[in-house]
Write an enzyme that holds these catalytic residues in place. Structure first.
Site, PDB file in Angstrom:
ATOM      1  N   ASP A 116      32.879  17.156  38.605  1.00  0.00           N
ATOM      2  CA  ASP A 116      32.390  16.200  39.715  1.00  0.00           C
ATOM      3  C   ASP A 116      31.793  15.040  39.499  1.00  0.00           C
ATOM      4  O   ASP A 116      31.122  14.399  40.472  1.00  0.00           O
ATOM      5  CB  ASP A 116      31.708  17.327  40.752  1.00  0.00           C
ATOM      6  CG  ASP A 116      32.337  18.602  41.114  1.00  0.00           C
ATOM      7  OD1 ASP A 116      33.622  18.137  41.108  1.00  0.00           O
ATOM      8  OD2 ASP A 116      31.979  19.488  41.610  1.00  0.00           O
ATOM      9  N   VAL A 146      34.181  26.513  39.793  1.00  0.00           N
ATOM     10  CA  VAL A 146      34.862  25.670  38.951  1.00  0.00           C
ATOM     11  C   VAL A 146      34.725  26.073  37.461  1.00  0.00           C
ATOM     12  O   VAL A 146      35.800  25.855  36.902  1.00  0.00           O
ATOM     13  CB  VAL A 146      33.993  24.107  39.092  1.00  0.00           C
ATOM     14  CG1 VAL A 146      34.694  23.217  37.996  1.00  0.00           C
ATOM     15  CG2 VAL A 146      34.131  23.695  40.497  1.00  0.00           C
TER      16      VAL A 146
END
Lengths: 284, 284
Positions: free
Chosen positions: B120, B34
């Site tokens: 997230d 990410v």
């Protein structure tokens, strides 16, 4: 030679983000045509709005907003008066004709570390707006990075035409499914959080988007019982507690069939029919 | 009944914006998969990046970025150590596995009024990322507002397929035209600024997008001489100093012809040919 990384990071662009304003305070200076459009964006993001604008400068749409959302818009019939206006503001937008006043407000915002946008003056802006499509929880923004706002607007029409019309509804049902799953598995982040994300991702890959539009609460529970709890993705018919309405029966395949096969077939048949008519006419 | 204003301001969404990071400082905590994607976004927006991540946690793509952009990425082989890391930062992104550390960083950012995103963990975020399309100055972001990130990714493919491929080039030429016009008329905002915007908007409405891809410096000057100075929009052939390359000749009409007419004609002809073959075969 351009590498994969060059393609990923070409520079000269913006960081495209979905800013969260729920319960936040926004100051809007100017309530003309551009100001009215800003109010639409701010209300859509659930901001509390303070609007400064002499009454004669209000656009009719702005007046409608003020009348319709008295608890969301605090309207003051005056111009910007100074730094005290910025107190507790989370974001500031100017939409006025005076670049000098915009400059003054922008400088005050920089000192106070408040993000600011001055309409039509990109040089002053911490962020730009773009052409915007909204369908429920779905939002699409098209930015030309100031090169051609009119082109963004034209492209918006094109992107909009490429949508089916049920994406927003499907996404809101997926959101309900996700929320119910989070009720069962409330962990934030971590390995269970990742497992939750993977399962959601899997069902989104396997189910045609249109099928989600038919989900109701009972089906969502069944989907979690038969799917999440057993670490698999049930088919739609496994969880469907009612017959699919006519026209949705074929789910996404139905749509693909409609647009990709039926039309060429129609043209093929039309050509065949015309040729038959011509040949048969000549035979007589 | 839902009014026009309800449709404009349905709530529950985000403020979709193009954040400006040119010359700004971004802190990225975490350099895994990410994190690598965050670096791509940040470099694309010309940010100066400080990356904190123990070396064993670096994704191969992150390593490539660090090697390729030593002047843009200051990399430190360690974890986040405390509030001093936030000094002079304009934006902070976390992409780590520990929600507790993310929470700590987010709280510090809130105190320091620095916009922050924790990967997230939407509950911690001032802003979300979405699925992202980039073609030169053109950027498109698709957000599901956290309801279905996988759906955003699928929709991105669809939106991408609806593009012609020359939009980015056309927009960069329009940007050059706009920049040259601003050289002639440097006023910021005001009535001349508005006139400039209107003229740009008019030519974008009247010229097919693909024609802009052929603009060169001489043509831009001619376009401003014959267009802006005389308050009109010249045709492409008026300013074109060279013949259009083959295949672009018909400009946007050519494209429309290609996709909307030729394919049905082909199917029609195929149908006609088959029917003729069938009938003629039976006559023999």
């Amino acid at each position: 030679m351009q590498t994969e990384i060059d393609k990923l990071a070409p520079g000269g662009g913006s960081l495209m983000i979905a800013w969260q304003l729920k319960g936040k305070r926004a100051l809007l200076v100017g309530g003309g045509e551009v100001g009215a459009s800003r109010i639409g964006h701010l209300l859509g993001a659930d901001a509390h709005i303070t609007l400064l604008c002499p009454e004669k400068g209000l656009h009719p749409t702005t007046k409608d907003y003020i009348a319709k959302y008295p608890n969301r818009i605090a309207y003051y019939d005056r111009r910007f008066t100074g730094p005290a206006e910025l107190h507790k503001m989370d974001i500031v937008l100017t939409a006025i004709d005076s670049p000098a006043t915009s400059r003054e407000i922008v400088d005050l915002c920089r000192q106070a570390k408040i993000p600011v946008n001055a309409a039509d003056i990109p040089e002053f802006c911490d962020f730009y707006f773009g052409a915007h499509i909204r369908d429920g929880p779905l939002q699409i923004m098209i930015s030309s990075n100031g090169n051609g706002p009119r082109i963004s607007a034209l492209m918006k029409e094109k992107v909009q035409a490429s949508l089916e019309g049920y994406e927003g509804l499907a996404l809101s049902k997926i959101g309900q499914l996700r929320a119910e799953l989070k009720e069962r598995v409330p962990e934030i982040g971590g390995s269970l959080g990742r497992k939750r994300m993977k399962w959601m991702s899997k069902i989104c890959n396997e189910w045609p988007l249109i099928d989600f539009t038919l989900l109701d609460s009972a089906m969502i529970q069944k989907l979690l019982d038969e799917g999440w709890e057993k670490d698999r993705v049930p088919t739609f018919t496994e969880v469907c507690s009612k017959p699919r309405p006519l026209g949705v029966e074929d789910s996404s395949k139905g749509h693909r069939f409609g647009s990709n096969i039926l039309i060429p077939i129609a043209h093929f048949v039309a050509g065949a029919a015309l040729m038959a008519a011509v040949i048969l006419a000549r035979r007589r």
